[in-house]
Enzyme design. Sequence first.
Site, PDB file in Angstrom:
ATOM      1  N   LYS A  42       0.827  -1.207   0.000  1.00  0.00           N
ATOM      2  CA  LYS A  42       0.000   0.000   0.000  1.00  0.00           C
ATOM      3  C   LYS A  42       0.862   1.259   0.000  1.00  0.00           C
ATOM      4  O   LYS A  42       0.621   2.198  -0.775  1.00  0.00           O
ATOM      5  CB  LYS A  42      -0.907   0.009   1.235  1.00  0.00           C
ATOM      6  CG  LYS A  42      -1.677   1.321   1.438  1.00  0.00           C
ATOM      7  CD  LYS A  42      -2.507   1.286   2.704  1.00  0.00           C
ATOM      8  CE  LYS A  42      -1.793   1.879   3.888  1.00  0.00           C
ATOM      9  NZ  LYS A  42      -2.034   3.326   4.059  1.00  0.00           N
ATOM     10  N   ASN A  43       1.876   1.276   0.868  1.00  0.00           N
ATOM     11  CA  ASN A  43       2.670   2.488   1.029  1.00  0.00           C
ATOM     12  C   ASN A  43       3.613   2.753  -0.144  1.00  0.00           C
ATOM     13  O   ASN A  43       4.215   3.826  -0.227  1.00  0.00           O
ATOM     14  CB  ASN A  43       3.464   2.425   2.337  1.00  0.00           C
ATOM     15  CG  ASN A  43       2.562   2.530   3.550  1.00  0.00           C
ATOM     16  OD1 ASN A  43       1.445   3.039   3.467  1.00  0.00           O
ATOM     17  ND2 ASN A  43       3.039   2.043   4.692  1.00  0.00           N
ATOM     18  N   CYS A  56      -5.803   7.956   9.540  1.00  0.00           N
ATOM     19  CA  CYS A  56      -5.986   7.370  10.869  1.00  0.00           C
ATOM     20  C   CYS A  56      -5.678   8.392  11.958  1.00  0.00           C
ATOM     21  O   CYS A  56      -4.785   9.223  11.804  1.00  0.00           O
ATOM     22  CB  CYS A  56      -5.050   6.167  11.049  1.00  0.00           C
ATOM     23  SG  CYS A  56      -5.556   4.693  10.153  1.00  0.00           S
ATOM     24  N   ARG A 106       0.444  14.558  12.142  1.00  0.00           N
ATOM     25  CA  ARG A 106       1.336  14.286  11.010  1.00  0.00           C
ATOM     26  C   ARG A 106       1.345  15.537  10.130  1.00  0.00           C
ATOM     27  O   ARG A 106       0.702  15.595   9.098  1.00  0.00           O
ATOM     28  CB  ARG A 106       0.868  13.059  10.236  1.00  0.00           C
ATOM     29  CG  ARG A 106       0.946  11.805  11.083  1.00  0.00           C
ATOM     30  CD  ARG A 106       0.729  10.565  10.277  1.00  0.00           C
ATOM     31  NE  ARG A 106      -0.664  10.181  10.295  1.00  0.00           N
ATOM     32  CZ  ARG A 106      -1.097   8.973   9.950  1.00  0.00           C
ATOM     33  NH1 ARG A 106      -0.252   8.053   9.572  1.00  0.00           N
ATOM     34  NH2 ARG A 106      -2.370   8.683   9.971  1.00  0.00           N
ATOM     35  N   ASP A 119       4.659   0.738  11.970  1.00  0.00           N
ATOM     36  CA  ASP A 119       3.498   0.028  11.421  1.00  0.00           C
ATOM     37  C   ASP A 119       3.414  -1.419  11.891  1.00  0.00           C
ATOM     38  O   ASP A 119       2.434  -2.109  11.585  1.00  0.00           O
ATOM     39  CB  ASP A 119       3.518   0.071   9.885  1.00  0.00           C
ATOM     40  CG  ASP A 119       2.975   1.375   9.329  1.00  0.00           C
ATOM     41  OD1 ASP A 119       2.483   2.201  10.126  1.00  0.00           O
ATOM     42  OD2 ASP A 119       3.033   1.580   8.103  1.00  0.00           O
ATOM     43  N   ARG A 130      -8.516  -0.517   4.589  1.00  0.00           N
ATOM     44  CA  ARG A 130      -7.682   0.535   4.003  1.00  0.00           C
ATOM     45  C   ARG A 130      -6.299   0.008   3.633  1.00  0.00           C
ATOM     46  O   ARG A 130      -5.652   0.540   2.730  1.00  0.00           O
ATOM     47  CB  ARG A 130      -7.518   1.712   4.975  1.00  0.00           C
ATOM     48  CG  ARG A 130      -8.788   2.534   5.182  1.00  0.00           C
ATOM     49  CD  ARG A 130      -8.518   3.764   6.035  1.00  0.00           C
ATOM     50  NE  ARG A 130      -7.382   4.492   5.498  1.00  0.00           N
ATOM     51  CZ  ARG A 130      -6.336   4.871   6.220  1.00  0.00           C
ATOM     52  NH1 ARG A 130      -6.251   4.576   7.495  1.00  0.00           N
ATOM     53  NH2 ARG A 130      -5.337   5.526   5.652  1.00  0.00           N
TER      54      ARG A 130
END
Length: 416
Positions: free
Chosen positions: A22-23, A116, A121, A304, A396
């Site tokens: 995903k990232n 999230c 951030r 993570d 997600r």
Amino acid sequence: MDQLKIIGGNRLDGEIVISGAKNAALPILCAGLLTAGNLELSNVPRLHDVKTMLKLLAKTGLKVDQDDERVTLNGSAIDTLEAPYELVKTMRASILVLGPLLARFGEAKVSLPGGCAIGSRPVDQHIKGLQALGAEITIEGGYIYAKCKKLKGARIHTDMITVTGTENLLMAATLAEGETVLENAAREPEVTDLAHLLVKMGAKIEGIGTDRLVIQGVAELHGASHAVISDRIEAATFLCAVAATGGDILLKNTRTDIFDVALDKLRDIGVVLTATPDSIRAQMSSRPKPVSFRTTEYPGFPTDMQAQFMAVNTVASGTSRVTETIFENRFMHVQEMNRLGASIQTEGNTAFIKGVDHLVGAPVMATDLRASASLVIAAMAAKGETIIDRIYHLDRGYDRMEVKLSQVGANIVRVK
């Protein structure tokens, strides 16, 4: 809203195919804004965040053609230089359209991002970096307005290591005039994957994989083909699952060279790992041993994976300590794990875990993406039934997690 119903106590045995990261996929999709040519991507994970990003990119006029895990992008007819709030509010990675739009078209209007609720951030490093490249930026009504006739290379040293900041500035710098030096750059494998794609598109980048990236700007980029790297976080999550439940699983389409630290900790837990260049076999036949760790930027222990390893520690044969240094609100899963019978106490950014003989199923609520995954692991290790609510967080970042786990023996179903 969907829920997961899990009855714990089953060993995991079988094979799981790991999806694309995903990232890595999200910034790579945004790179489609940098060229009028075709970007042909494979191994793109089927996730809610990817769906949201493709919807956002299509809103700009980028042509999107999706066939399962293959996506073709064409940026020859982009006519809207805006990322609206209704699409950006659920996903902080939406900020990654800012650099490409500004670099190629000279302006962009992007809503301040959401995502999230795991802590602050800020996007100030993105803004400061783009200003160093010559952009005029104002923030008004919750939107970032950026303009610049032509970005010009500069030396940029970010105040902190930021993954999305590095990616945004890297993409912007590829089309800036002259040389850009990004110092204190993030070194995550997902950043490296983006850089390799940009080079395929005609970018000139030196220092890939280090904290100092040197970019020589080019007039334009062209199309390319690229396979997104496999998801190291998904792979490590399944390895934590077998550590907590016991079993013998084979992960396919993965790499061991991009999450060495997590693998070392899994070995300390007692997992027997056998690796090939594209697979990992994990065998666990004993109670987990406790492991302590401190999260930090790559190549350190990834934030993570903090919650998933904590789930394993809750049933380990001893005490452990986990320190979170990246996000200040990333212990929201603790009270939910304690509802399952875990013994966890927190002091500031440190959690102290005393392993218990077993957890007991209970209704719990997911608070963010990785917390969701940790609750799945804890529920599979618990006795009895657990219902996990608000699993839209899970969707997600994990491609059909319940399907993959049920195929290797977990008693897990999605309840509408």
